[in-house]
Design an enzyme around this catalytic site. Structure first.
Site, mmCIF file in Angstrom:
data_model
loop_
_atom_site.group_PDB
_atom_site.id
_atom_site.type_symbol
_atom_site.label_atom_id
_atom_site.label_comp_id
_atom_site.label_asym_id
_atom_site.label_seq_id
_atom_site.Cartn_x
_atom_site.Cartn_y
_atom_site.Cartn_z
ATOM 1 N N LYS A 148 -0.033 5.551 -17.330
ATOM 2 C CA LYS A 148 1.143 5.291 -18.169
ATOM 3 C C LYS A 148 1.324 6.429 -19.171
ATOM 4 O O LYS A 148 2.412 6.920 -19.368
ATOM 5 C CB LYS A 148 0.918 3.958 -18.900
ATOM 6 N N CYS B 90 17.144 8.450 -5.293
ATOM 7 C CA CYS B 90 18.582 8.657 -5.172
ATOM 8 C C CYS B 90 19.269 7.287 -5.211
ATOM 9 O O CYS B 90 18.778 6.313 -4.651
ATOM 10 C CB CYS B 90 18.995 9.363 -3.892
ATOM 11 N N HIS C 117 -22.385 12.185 -15.441
ATOM 12 C CA HIS C 117 -22.613 12.900 -14.183
ATOM 13 C C HIS C 117 -21.667 14.078 -14.011
ATOM 14 O O HIS C 117 -21.413 14.506 -12.894
ATOM 15 C CB HIS C 117 -22.527 11.919 -13.011
ATOM 16 N N ASN D 202 21.047 8.618 0.491
ATOM 17 C CA ASN D 202 19.700 8.408 -0.031
ATOM 18 C C ASN D 202 18.770 8.342 1.165
ATOM 19 O O ASN D 202 18.980 7.528 2.060
ATOM 20 C CB ASN D 202 19.637 7.090 -0.820
ATOM 21 N N GLY D 203 17.756 9.207 1.172
ATOM 22 C CA GLY D 203 16.803 9.201 2.289
ATOM 23 C C GLY D 203 16.491 10.615 2.703
ATOM 24 O O GLY D 203 16.776 11.572 1.975
ATOM 25 N N GLU E 66 2.376 9.883 -17.429
ATOM 26 C CA GLU E 66 3.703 9.995 -16.808
ATOM 27 C C GLU E 66 4.843 10.087 -17.813
ATOM 28 O O GLU E 66 5.865 10.695 -17.531
ATOM 29 C CB GLU E 66 3.959 8.882 -15.783
ATOM 30 N N LYS F 30 12.160 6.054 -9.700
ATOM 31 C CA LYS F 30 11.578 4.716 -9.689
ATOM 32 C C LYS F 30 11.148 4.273 -8.300
ATOM 33 O O LYS F 30 10.105 3.676 -8.117
ATOM 34 C CB LYS F 30 12.613 3.748 -10.251
ATOM 35 N N GLU G 275 -4.749 2.351 -15.309
ATOM 36 C CA GLU G 275 -3.336 2.111 -15.568
ATOM 37 C C GLU G 275 -2.920 2.716 -16.919
ATOM 38 O O GLU G 275 -1.850 3.329 -17.029
ATOM 39 C CB GLU G 275 -3.046 0.601 -15.512
ATOM 40 N N ARG H 28 16.700 5.750 -10.277
ATOM 41 C CA ARG H 28 16.357 6.146 -8.908
ATOM 42 C C ARG H 28 16.341 7.666 -8.727
ATOM 43 O O ARG H 28 15.996 8.165 -7.665
ATOM 44 C CB ARG H 28 17.365 5.548 -7.920
ATOM 45 N N TRP I 17 17.559 12.488 -6.670
ATOM 46 C CA TRP I 17 16.175 12.929 -6.874
ATOM 47 C C TRP I 17 15.925 13.917 -5.754
ATOM 48 O O TRP I 17 15.854 13.557 -4.579
ATOM 49 C CB TRP I 17 15.212 11.742 -6.779
HETATM 50 C C1 F6R Z 1 4.191 4.107 -12.588
HETATM 51 C C2 F6R Z 1 4.951 3.551 -11.485
HETATM 52 C C3 F6R Z 1 4.593 3.974 -10.113
HETATM 53 C C4 F6R Z 1 4.838 2.831 -9.113
HETATM 54 C C5 F6R Z 1 4.624 3.326 -7.691
HETATM 55 C C6 F6R Z 1 4.794 2.218 -6.674
HETATM 56 O O1 F6R Z 1 4.623 3.597 -13.805
HETATM 57 O O2 F6R Z 1 5.870 2.806 -11.676
HETATM 58 O O3 F6R Z 1 3.285 4.441 -10.030
HETATM 59 O O4 F6R Z 1 3.976 1.773 -9.410
HETATM 60 O O5 F6R Z 1 5.526 4.361 -7.409
HETATM 61 O O6 F6R Z 1 6.080 1.696 -6.716
HETATM 62 P P1 F6R Z 1 6.415 0.278 -6.124
HETATM 63 O O7 F6R Z 1 5.686 -0.736 -6.934
HETATM 64 O O8 F6R Z 1 7.889 0.155 -6.233
HETATM 65 O O9 F6R Z 1 5.922 0.288 -4.705
#
Ligand code: F6R
Length: 606
Positions: A483, A2, A502, A99-100, A486, A601, A479, A27, A75
């Site tokens: 990527k 948010c 296995h 937000n929260g 998502e 994010k 990773e 956000r 969000w």
């Molecule tokens: C994936 C991504 C998330 C963040 C995770 C942690 O692309 O961005 O997996 O890495 O939510 O976020 P931070 O780094 O802000 O603690």
């Protein structure tokens, strides 16, 4: 999660709020809304969906005409994304954005219902709005102080009282909020990109500080109404940093920003080709003396931690435990005052990472935060901070933040290894020099763009993918897989190549492409054997490997050969095509790359 904004000044408030929200959509983007004072009343416009829906709605219905207001991009946590659940919430007297999460909202809601209030939404936020109304006695400050004494949980609140049409109020706890300071105008925002167009100067609100923001003034108080005179912060970000700068998506722009981000992050931490964390007050001696090292983070940041584990253990011969913060919190970890916890976070606001750090603090362990956002909660609460200098990362899928996080992991590994006597000064210098060359090599890796686009075209019809690798390459494949899934919405898993036999190999068919990462010379032969095993079972294989690896072209269907670099540093090179393949797969599938569904994010909920 948010985004909250606010504005008081001479400009068209609705326009400023929408513009500021557009910089915070990362956000959350389930719904958006604004509230603006118009002729002494609070006019609310809100709707489900992207900010663009709100803009369209206001174009049809007429946008509010005023100079003071608040805004929100959501969000969803409590209640599905809908017009009704969108913020702002409240009534004609008090309106808020939040937000929260309010943890005790059910009890408060029951109480308010017993007092005759009725509720229209399913949100926790509406409870706060109604509680403010309940306590309102003509003095907004007293009202806010009473309410925050009763609510439990996290909040960044922007508040408007009908009786005070020239001002907005703000308070925060465990969710970020800043007050931007301009000339004859002031702002509220969850994050700097929202206001950078208008001003670089801002105050960081601390826990339960209450701000009263008018056109000419920003006053900040503690809950007892003692005024607090705070230091003004100045954002050092480029104004263009929050714009796409000609790229189709933020993600692509941020992939291209990686060479600069790495350079800006490592240069201040290197003196004469040796790691140097003296400005962070971190000495080689102390790094050497910790008993155990824990690295705790979430998602991509945790994957950066995995790279950290491999390199610290390999070079410094010190054992490192990597945990997902959400697991670490609840597994009753054995950690004590002689241990070091490194937490990694782009946003510095991730709820689980923050809580895991608190566990370490409670037992007296030293906490070291590797964080991108200056002044964020994690940065402020950790004993020591190494700021990564990636600049704002707007794309929800993290790229440049990951890259700078691993660059810091390398420098720490070199420092600990040297302090531990496991590498000589010459070796340490050599490794550090190699790291200093990485920005140029990452630049070269970005030239693999077209090849990655072609590879992506071969993946778009897959329902499921497997990423495999060994050692550092396994950390990388984790990773790569995250990527891809998502942003492309194609299911994918990463698997240690040696583990396939296995169980997981039974999934392999000609409909399951496999992306194999093989950058580590000592393990390449082993990974090639695994590639042959999956290929023999029909899988289309894409191999990402070092330039110099001698393999027949027939080993894989497509081979992405990486520019040369020191082997240990190959994750910084191989990460680039993994990001680009995910990016183009998402683009080709027509997805919203920067704002993938269901995500946000900054994950400030547990
Ligand atoms: C994936 C991504 C998330 C963040 C995770 C942690 O692309 O961005 O997996 O890495 O939510 O976020 P931070 O780094 O802000 O603690």
């Amino acid at each position: 999660m948010c985004g909250v904004v606010g504005y008081v000044g001479d400009r068209d408030c609705a326009e400023v709020l929408v513009d500021a929200l557009s910089k915070l959509e990362y956000r959350g983007y389930d719904s958006a809304g604004i509230a603006v004072f118009e002729n002494g009343t609070i006019k609310v416009d809100k709707c489900k969906g992207r900010l663009s829906n709100l803009v369209e709605k206001m174009a049809q219905d007429g946008k509010p005409d005023g100079h003071c207001g608040i805004g929100h991009t959501r969000w969803a946590t409590h209640g599905e994304p809908s017009d009704i659940n969108s913020h702002p919430h409240g009534n004609k007297r008090v309106t808020i954005v939040h937000n929260g999460i309010i943890e005790n909202y059910k009890q408060l809601k029951d109480f308010l219902i017993s007092e005759g209030y009725s509720f229209v939404s399913e949100t926790d936020t509406e409870t706060v709005a109604k509680l403010l109304d309940y306590y309102y006695n003509g003095d907004p400050f007293e009202t806010i102080a009473k309410v925050i004494a009763e609510i439990k949980g996290s909040y960044a609140l922007g508040i408007m009282f009908r009786d005070f049409p020239d001002r907005i109020f703000a308070v925060r706890k465990d969710s970020p909020l800043i007050v931007g300071v301009g000339e004859h105008e002031n702002f509220l925002a969850s994050d700097v990109p929202a206001i950078i167009h208008y001003t670089r100067d801002f105050y960081l609100l601390e826990q339960n500080e209450i701000a009263i923001v008018t056109k000419e003034n920003v006053k900040i108080y503690d809950v007892h109404k003692n005024e607090i005179h705070k230091e003004l912060n100045t954002a050092d970000w480029d104004v263009d940093a929050a714009e796409k700068g000609g790229y189709e998506h933020f993600m692509l722009k941020e992939i291209h920003e990686q060479p600069t981000a790495v350079k800006t992050t490592i240069t201040p931490r290197i003196t004469n080709h040796m790691p140097d964390f003296s400005s962070e007050k971190i000495t080689a001696e102390e790094l050497k003396n910790y008993n155990n090292i824990f690295i705790v983070a979430c998602g991509t940041a945790m994957h950066a931690g995995m790279v950290g584990k491999y390199v610290i253990e390999k070079l410094a011969r010190k054992s490192v435990t990597v945990d997902m913060a959400s697991e670490f919190r609840y597994r009753n970890p054995i950690i004590n005052e002689n241990d070091l916890m490194i937490v990694i976070s782009q946003s510095g606001e991730t709820a689980d990472t923050k809580a895991a750090m608190q566990i370490a603090k409670n037992v007296g362990a030293t906490t070291l935060a590797v964080v991108n956002v200056k002044g964020s909660s994690i940065a402020r609460e950790a004993d020591k901070v190494i700021y990564t200098h990636a600049g704002p990362e707007i794309s929800v899928a993290s790229t440049k933040a990951y890259m700078v996080q691993i660059s810091v992991m390398y420098l720490l590994a070199f420092e600990i290894a040297y302090a531990n006597g496991k590498i000589t000064r010459e070796q340490c210098e050599e490794y550090t020099r190699n790291l200093e060359e990485m920005p140029d090599i990452i630049e070269e890796a970005i030239l693999l763009n077209e090849k990655c686009q072609f590879v992506a075209s071969k993946l778009i019809n897959a329902d499921s993918l497997l990423y495999i690798g060994r050692g550092l390459d396994y950390a990388l494949s984790m990773e790569g897989s995250l990527k891809l899934k998502e942003i492309s919405y194609i299911h994918s898993e990463s698997y240690a190549a040696g583990e396939l036999k296995h169980g997981t190999i039974s999934l392999i068919t000609d409909e399951m492409p496999v992306i194999a990462v093989a950058t580590q010379q000592d393990l390449v032969e082993k990974t090639i054997s695994n590639i042959k095993e999956v290929k023999a079972r029909g899988a289309m294989v894409i191999l990402i490997c070092a330039q110099e690896v001698e393999i027949e072209d027939s080993v894989a269907d497509e081979i992405i050969r990486l520019p040369q670099a020191e082997q240990l540093l190959m994750p910084m090179v191989a990460a680039v095509p993994l990001q680009l393949v995910a990016y183009y797969t998402s683009v080709l599938k027509g997805n919203d790359v920067d704002k993938p569904r269901n995500l946000a994010k900054s994950v400030t909920v547990e």
